[in-house]
Write a protein that holds these residues in place. Structure first.
Motif, mmCIF file in Angstrom:
data_model
loop_
_atom_site.group_PDB
_atom_site.id
_atom_site.type_symbol
_atom_site.label_atom_id
_atom_site.label_comp_id
_atom_site.label_asym_id
_atom_site.label_seq_id
_atom_site.Cartn_x
_atom_site.Cartn_y
_atom_site.Cartn_z
ATOM 1 N N GLN A 41 -53.222 -68.213 -1.985
ATOM 2 C CA GLN A 41 -53.691 -68.284 -3.553
ATOM 3 C C GLN A 41 -53.475 -69.211 -4.692
ATOM 4 O OE1 GLN A 41 -54.558 -67.037 -6.637
ATOM 5 N NE2 GLN A 41 -55.188 -65.280 -5.593
ATOM 6 N N SER A 77 -57.573 -73.035 -0.334
ATOM 7 C CA SER A 77 -57.135 -71.125 -1.286
ATOM 8 C C SER A 77 -57.807 -70.705 -0.653
ATOM 9 C CB SER A 77 -57.374 -71.711 -2.190
ATOM 10 O OG SER A 77 -58.103 -71.694 -3.119
ATOM 11 N N SER A 78 -57.542 -68.848 -0.950
ATOM 12 C CA SER A 78 -58.628 -68.145 -0.887
ATOM 13 C C SER A 78 -59.781 -68.070 -1.794
ATOM 14 C CB SER A 78 -57.863 -67.255 -1.012
ATOM 15 O OG SER A 78 -57.518 -66.873 -2.435
ATOM 16 N N SER A 79 -59.900 -69.025 -2.562
ATOM 17 C CA SER A 79 -60.919 -69.208 -3.729
ATOM 18 C C SER A 79 -62.070 -70.104 -2.976
ATOM 19 C CB SER A 79 -60.530 -69.187 -4.619
ATOM 20 O OG SER A 79 -59.647 -70.767 -5.246
#
Length: 342
Positions: A41, A77-79
């Motif tokens: 995250q 990252s997850s983004s």
């Protein structure tokens, strides 16, 4: 100084040579390592990094910061946004290790290289912290048995099933147990980092850092992850203004009849509509609001418990104490002590 005579064909010179006792060896700079992994995250890492960066502007001898990972290079990252990470280095250079959470934490907590590194850091007595679900990495490394810890509220059941020997405090923003720190979801990592800044450089620098980050105030670790208004099923619906008004008038009786009149509805119709929209009864919603505000005052102020009970509509301190035990498992005085300790 010690003297040494150097012979020259043309002259004799006396040269000052420093003795060993006069030389000073500069201490290596302190280092904060922020551990990331694929699908971490982003704010879990970026939030604390920003806190440490701003604090370094005010503090002398502020630590260096580096992002580290089991595999060096860009870490996604997850983004989808990447951070450039270094390979795990010598553990002796770290004074703080902070582990991010995120969707990829299950894989990270099974990564032998990561766990081995975390264990070696812990063996040196280094301060270690987790943000959000990063606590799973600490638990898998065997660092949390018998310790107090917190994590994101959505992970509570999963964490308790996996690590029954850990003393989970699911309602806390952050928890410190010795040299092991942990924080709740995402933005709570900022509160944890500010608490570290306060410990390392003093409260004044922590407050300056918070102001620079445009934070209203630095939350204590004992404060709750939850907001009663956010927990209601539809706080943005037609009763949103009513609930906001009620929160600002908790010292009033706020009976169901009072609320129905304020909403311009009959009591019976108001009760049915309120339950259908919010998922709880008006009376329970008001008690939750009272509990939230009372808890904040208990934890963040020195106001006597009796005055807190009066101001939040409980009236009787004993009635408030029973409500606290039902909701939080502890009386107000215990929550106040826990907040001060955090």
């Amino acid at each position: 100084m010690t003297g040494a005579i150097l012979h020259d064909p043309l002259a004799v010179s006396y040269v000052e040579v420093p003795s060993i006792s006069d030389t000073t060896v500069a201490e290596p700079p302190s280092m904060i390592g922020v551990l990331v992994f694929p699908d971490f995250q982003l704010l879990d890492a970026a939030g604390p990094i920003s806190v440490f960066e701003i604090a370094a502007r005010y503090a002398k001898g502020a630590p260096q910061i580096k992002v580290i990972a089991a595999q060096p290079g860009p870490v996604r990252s997850s983004s989808g946004v990447e951070m450039l990470a270094r390979k795990f280095g010598p553990v002796g250079t770290l004074t703080t290790l902070l582990i991010a959470g995120g969707d990829g934490v299950e894989a990270a907590s099974r990564n032998a290289c990561t766990l081995n590194f975390v264990e070696k850091v812990a063996q040196r007595g280094t301060r270690i912290a987790s943000v959000c679900s990063g606590a799973f990495v600490l638990a898998e490394a065997g660092l949390l048995d018998g310790r107090r810890v917190t994590t994101h509220w959505q992970r509570t059941r999963q964490f308790l099933r996996a690590y029954p020997n850990v003393k989970l405090e699911p309602d806390s923003i952050y928890v410190r147990d010795g040299n092991v720190w942990s924080s709740a979801g995402i933005t709570a990592g900022i509160d944890l980092a500010l608490a570290m800044v306060a410990e390392d450089h003093g409260e004044e620098i922590a407050q300056k850092t918070a102001r620079q980050l445009v934070l209203y105030h630095r939350r204590s670790g004992g404060q709750s992850q939850f907001s009663s208004l956010l927990e209601l099923k539809a706080p943005s619906g037609r009763f949103a203004d009513l609930l906001t008004w009620a929160r600002e008038h908790l010292d009033a009786p706020l009976t169901v009849d009072d609320l129905a009149e304020r909403a311009g509805m009959s009591t019976r119709h108001f009760t049915r509509a309120f339950v259908a929209e919010t998922g709880t009864t008006p009376s329970k919603a008001i008690e939750r609001l009272r509990l939230e505000v009372a808890r904040d005052r208990v934890q963040a102020s020195h106001q006597p418990i009796e005055l807190v009970a009066e101001a939040t509509g409980f009236r009787d301190p004993e009635r408030m104490r029973r409500a606290f035990i039902r909701a939080f498992g502890q009386p107000p005085q215990a929550l106040r002590r826990s907040a001060r300790a955090g």
